[in-house]
Scaffold this motif. Structure first.
Motif, mmCIF file in Angstrom:
data_model
loop_
_atom_site.group_PDB
_atom_site.id
_atom_site.type_symbol
_atom_site.label_atom_id
_atom_site.label_comp_id
_atom_site.label_asym_id
_atom_site.label_seq_id
_atom_site.Cartn_x
_atom_site.Cartn_y
_atom_site.Cartn_z
ATOM 1 N N ASN A 1 0.856 -1.178 0.000
ATOM 2 C CA ASN A 1 0.000 0.000 0.000
ATOM 3 C C ASN A 1 0.906 1.247 0.000
ATOM 4 O OD1 ASN A 1 -2.077 1.676 2.415
ATOM 5 N ND2 ASN A 1 -2.492 1.472 0.237
ATOM 6 N N LEU A 2 0.941 1.932 -1.152
ATOM 7 C CA LEU A 2 1.775 3.127 -1.265
ATOM 8 C C LEU A 2 0.973 4.346 -0.829
ATOM 9 C CD1 LEU A 2 3.372 2.556 -4.805
ATOM 10 C CD2 LEU A 2 4.026 1.580 -2.608
ATOM 11 N N ARG A 3 1.513 5.086 0.115
ATOM 12 C CA ARG A 3 0.836 6.287 0.621
ATOM 13 C C ARG A 3 1.804 7.470 0.605
ATOM 14 N NH1 ARG A 3 -3.509 4.452 5.339
ATOM 15 N NH2 ARG A 3 -4.791 3.288 3.891
ATOM 16 N N PRO A 4 1.844 8.202 -0.488
ATOM 17 C CA PRO A 4 2.748 9.359 -0.558
ATOM 18 C C PRO A 4 2.203 10.541 0.245
ATOM 19 C CG PRO A 4 1.554 9.108 -2.635
ATOM 20 C CD PRO A 4 1.106 7.980 -1.742
ATOM 21 N N VAL A 5 3.100 11.233 0.916
ATOM 22 C CA VAL A 5 2.713 12.384 1.747
ATOM 23 C C VAL A 5 3.566 13.580 1.369
ATOM 24 C CG1 VAL A 5 2.521 13.254 4.102
ATOM 25 C CG2 VAL A 5 2.209 10.808 3.658
ATOM 26 N N LYS A 6 2.922 14.644 0.942
ATOM 27 C CA LYS A 6 3.657 15.859 0.595
ATOM 28 C C LYS A 6 3.077 17.025 1.365
ATOM 29 C CE LYS A 6 5.295 15.012 -4.032
ATOM 30 N NZ LYS A 6 5.136 15.209 -5.449
ATOM 31 N N ALA A 7 3.943 17.970 1.721
ATOM 32 C CA ALA A 7 3.447 19.206 2.322
ATOM 33 C C ALA A 7 3.356 20.243 1.210
ATOM 34 C CB ALA A 7 4.399 19.668 3.415
ATOM 35 N N PRO B 1 3.388 23.982 0.069
ATOM 36 C CA PRO B 1 3.774 25.294 0.591
ATOM 37 C C PRO B 1 2.579 26.254 0.730
ATOM 38 C CG PRO B 1 5.292 24.596 -1.139
ATOM 39 C CD PRO B 1 4.206 23.574 -1.072
ATOM 40 N N ALA B 2 1.635 26.178 -0.219
ATOM 41 C CA ALA B 2 0.497 27.106 -0.181
ATOM 42 C C ALA B 2 -0.421 26.851 1.014
ATOM 43 C CB ALA B 2 -0.302 27.007 -1.475
ATOM 44 N N LEU B 3 -0.318 25.659 1.597
ATOM 45 C CA LEU B 3 -1.198 25.333 2.725
ATOM 46 C C LEU B 3 -0.476 25.446 4.069
ATOM 47 C CD1 LEU B 3 -3.014 22.147 1.322
ATOM 48 C CD2 LEU B 3 -3.761 24.528 1.208
ATOM 49 N N ALA B 4 0.850 25.593 4.010
ATOM 50 C CA ALA B 4 1.664 25.528 5.231
ATOM 51 C C ALA B 4 1.254 26.578 6.261
ATOM 52 C CB ALA B 4 3.139 25.683 4.876
ATOM 53 N N GLN B 5 0.823 27.722 5.749
ATOM 54 C CA GLN B 5 0.447 28.829 6.614
ATOM 55 C C GLN B 5 -0.630 28.435 7.625
ATOM 56 O OE1 GLN B 5 -0.911 31.879 3.997
ATOM 57 N NE2 GLN B 5 -1.190 33.359 5.653
ATOM 58 N N PHE B 6 -1.537 27.548 7.215
ATOM 59 C CA PHE B 6 -2.646 27.185 8.086
ATOM 60 C C PHE B 6 -2.501 25.780 8.663
ATOM 61 C CE2 PHE B 6 -4.325 30.171 4.898
ATOM 62 C CZ PHE B 6 -4.536 31.244 5.742
ATOM 63 N N ALA B 7 -1.377 25.122 8.359
ATOM 64 C CA ALA B 7 -1.172 23.770 8.873
ATOM 65 C C ALA B 7 -0.921 23.845 10.374
ATOM 66 C CB ALA B 7 0.003 23.118 8.167
ATOM 67 N N ASP C 1 8.151 26.201 8.755
ATOM 68 C CA ASP C 1 9.548 25.871 8.443
ATOM 69 C C ASP C 1 9.832 24.375 8.626
ATOM 70 O OD1 ASP C 1 9.237 26.728 11.283
ATOM 71 O OD2 ASP C 1 11.311 26.059 11.411
ATOM 72 N N LEU C 2 9.059 23.709 9.471
ATOM 73 C CA LEU C 2 9.246 22.264 9.659
ATOM 74 C C LEU C 2 8.765 21.487 8.441
ATOM 75 C CD1 LEU C 2 7.966 21.712 13.316
ATOM 76 C CD2 LEU C 2 10.321 21.813 12.515
ATOM 77 N N LEU C 3 7.862 22.094 7.679
ATOM 78 C CA LEU C 3 7.217 21.375 6.579
ATOM 79 C C LEU C 3 7.966 21.505 5.261
ATOM 80 C CD1 LEU C 3 3.508 22.324 7.351
ATOM 81 C CD2 LEU C 3 4.664 20.161 7.803
ATOM 82 N N GLU C 4 8.995 22.343 5.255
ATOM 83 C CA GLU C 4 9.710 22.584 4.000
ATOM 84 C C GLU C 4 10.287 21.297 3.415
ATOM 85 O OE1 GLU C 4 12.811 25.812 3.786
ATOM 86 O OE2 GLU C 4 11.069 26.892 4.626
ATOM 87 N N GLY C 5 9.928 21.018 2.168
ATOM 88 C CA GLY C 5 10.504 19.875 1.460
ATOM 89 C C GLY C 5 9.999 18.513 1.922
ATOM 90 N N VAL C 6 8.932 18.474 2.682
ATOM 91 C CA VAL C 6 8.435 17.182 3.151
ATOM 92 C C VAL C 6 7.872 16.369 1.983
ATOM 93 C CG1 VAL C 6 6.623 16.046 4.504
ATOM 94 C CG2 VAL C 6 7.971 17.888 5.526
ATOM 95 N N ASP C 7 8.404 15.180 1.801
ATOM 96 C CA ASP C 7 8.009 14.303 0.698
ATOM 97 C C ASP C 7 8.339 12.873 1.125
ATOM 98 O OD1 ASP C 7 7.513 13.020 -1.653
ATOM 99 O OD2 ASP C 7 8.995 14.115 -2.847
ATOM 100 N N ILE C 8 7.358 12.220 1.714
ATOM 101 C CA ILE C 8 7.567 10.874 2.272
ATOM 102 C C ILE C 8 6.730 9.881 1.466
ATOM 103 C CG2 ILE C 8 7.322 9.423 4.354
ATOM 104 C CD1 ILE C 8 7.394 11.968 6.048
ATOM 105 N N LEU C 9 7.282 8.701 1.247
ATOM 106 C CA LEU C 9 6.477 7.627 0.657
ATOM 107 C C LEU C 9 6.356 6.501 1.675
ATOM 108 C CD1 LEU C 9 4.968 6.293 -1.730
ATOM 109 C CD2 LEU C 9 7.147 5.246 -2.360
ATOM 110 N N PRO D 1 10.108 16.131 9.963
ATOM 111 C CA PRO D 1 9.505 15.299 8.898
ATOM 112 C C PRO D 1 10.338 15.246 7.620
ATOM 113 C CG PRO D 1 8.244 17.337 9.223
ATOM 114 C CD PRO D 1 9.238 17.263 10.339
ATOM 115 N N ASN D 2 11.127 16.267 7.349
ATOM 116 C CA ASN D 2 11.860 16.220 6.074
ATOM 117 C C ASN D 2 13.114 15.350 6.124
ATOM 118 O OD1 ASN D 2 13.377 18.003 7.512
ATOM 119 N ND2 ASN D 2 12.581 19.810 6.447
#
Ligand code: NAD
Ligand code: IPM
Ligand code: MN
Length: 353
Positions: free
Chosen positions: A104-110, A112-118, A123-131, A230-231
């Motif tokens: 089961n592949l579950r990719p997770v990306k942050a 940038p346009a949503l980071a403001q309200f996350a 700054d913790l969310l920069e470049g987050v890209d997990i599979l 996370p990154n």
């Protein structure tokens, strides 16, 4: 090309989000000259109501005669009585097991346009890209279990074989070779025998992938570090239940549970594609559900089952573009921001296709 796709809309917001995704696949099909045939079938709670079975034989037949399945979600309060004999979720497990969809592949990306309200600092969310590569047809979900009886006890069993771990770990190592060459294997080897088997097996296999760096982490520590840094993570491979829990947690990185897609794959190209969220009974029927997870699942369907990489990317870029330009449903909208309905969001994506 011609492809048959079975749509299992399911319960709650399932029909709302699958409808949005199918409407976009239809545009992709028309634009690129592919013939996608969509066939709907009963699945989940609505199938229990109609047929007394969450995964009726006719639905199974339709799935068998198709190239892929696009699924919404199943379940809800109506079918959640702890003493119920049949449950919608049993249909989902049977579907995964029947087609041996072990990865089961579950990719997770942050975004940038949503980071403001996350909920996490931007700054913790920069470049987050997990599979996440979650094992899907073994473990405690499928072990023998005993419901509570006269004795006042109940039990579930957790079992893994070396072969089950090997096949899902291969998927993770190969994915890492196409990404940043790092795999984190998450387990509870300080307690569980199945986790020690898991760790031993993954470590042995790493010798076949000398270009991939393997780390092991205990699940409790990982659950914390994933939100702290996370990154630092790329491909994460883990067993069925840990993967279920960690991927809902990872939705905090993406801004909402409604954002995350998944692909459930086995040996061949057939796959089941579904958002990671459930039927969201609290917002069902209001037309406000976030369809991004389902739309991105449709993109994964194009990529993995139909081998249409270009079309998959087109759809993904259209979603990203729409979000960048301010399109958002209520769950990811900031205070004072305009929220779109499910259909309006799909229209915003369509405009970019
Ligand atoms: P849920 O994922 O349905 O909802 C959790 C929270 O996230 C809710 O507040 C919901 O409104 C929100 N949410 C989820 N998806 C959203 C979306 N697309 N847009 C906006 N907000 C969204 O989890 P739950 O409430 O614990 O479970 C409800 C039912 O769904 C249960 O019966 C459960 O078994 C089932 N379930 C099914 C699947 C599946 O079909 N694959 C997955 C998870 C849960
Ligand atoms: C998911 C869901 C399912 C799971 C349930 C509904 C059986 O939570 O797809 O993540 O636990 O696998
Ligand atoms: Mn889940």
């Amino acid at each position: 090309m011609k492809a048959t796709i079975t749509v299992l809309a399911g319960d709650g917001i399932g029909p709302e989000v699958t409808h949005a995704a199918v409407s976009l696949m239809e545009v992709i099909g028309a634009r690129s000259g592919h013939q996608f045939k969509f066939q709907e079938a009963l699945f989940g709670g609505c199938a229990i109501d109609a047929e007394g079975d969450p995964f009726p034989p006719a639905t199974l037949k339709q799935c068998e005669s198709s190239d892929a399945v696009l699924l919404g979600a199943v379940g809800g309060p109506k079918w959640s009585d702890p003493s119920a004999r049949v449950r919608p979720e049993q249909g989902l497990l049977k579907l995964r097991k029947h087609f041996e969809l072990f990865a089961n592949l579950r990719p997770v990306k942050a975004y940038p346009a949503l980071a403001q309200f996350a909920p996490l600092r931007a700054d913790l969310l920069e470049g987050v890209d997990i599979l996440f590569v979650r094992e899907l047809t073994g473990g405690i979900y499928f072990g023998a279990r005993q419901e509570q009886g006269e004795s006042g006890t109940a039990w579930d069993t957790l079992e893994y074989s070396v072969g089950e771990v090997e096949r899902v770990a291969h998927v993770a190592f190969r994915a890492a070779q196409r990404r940043s060459h790092r795999v984190t294997s998450v387990d509870k080897a300080n307690i569980l025998a199945t986790s020690r088997l898991w760790q031993r097996t993954v470590t042995r296999m790493a010798a076949d992938y000398p270009d991939v760096k393997l780390d092991h982490m205990l699940v409790d520590a990982f659950a914390m570090q994933m939100l702290r840094t996370p990154n630092r993570y790329d491909v994460v491979v883990t067993e069925n239940m840990f993967g279920d829990i960690l991927t809902d947690e990872s939705a905090v990185l993406a801004g909402s549970l409604g954002m995350l897609p998944s692909a459930s794959l086995g040996k061949g190209t057939f796959g089941v594609y579904e958002p990671i969220h459930g039927s969201a009974p609290d917002i069902a029927g209001q037309g406000i559900a976030n369809p991004v997870g389902t739309i991105l699942s449709a993109a994964m369907l194009l990529r993995y089952s139909l081998n249409l990489e270009e079309e998959a990317q087109k759809l993904e870029h259209a979603v990203e573009g729409a979000i960048r330009d301010g399109a958002r449903t209520k769950d990811v909208a900031g205070q004072g921001e305009k929220a779109l309905s499910t259909t309006e969001f799909a229209e915003a994506v369509k405009a970019r296709l």
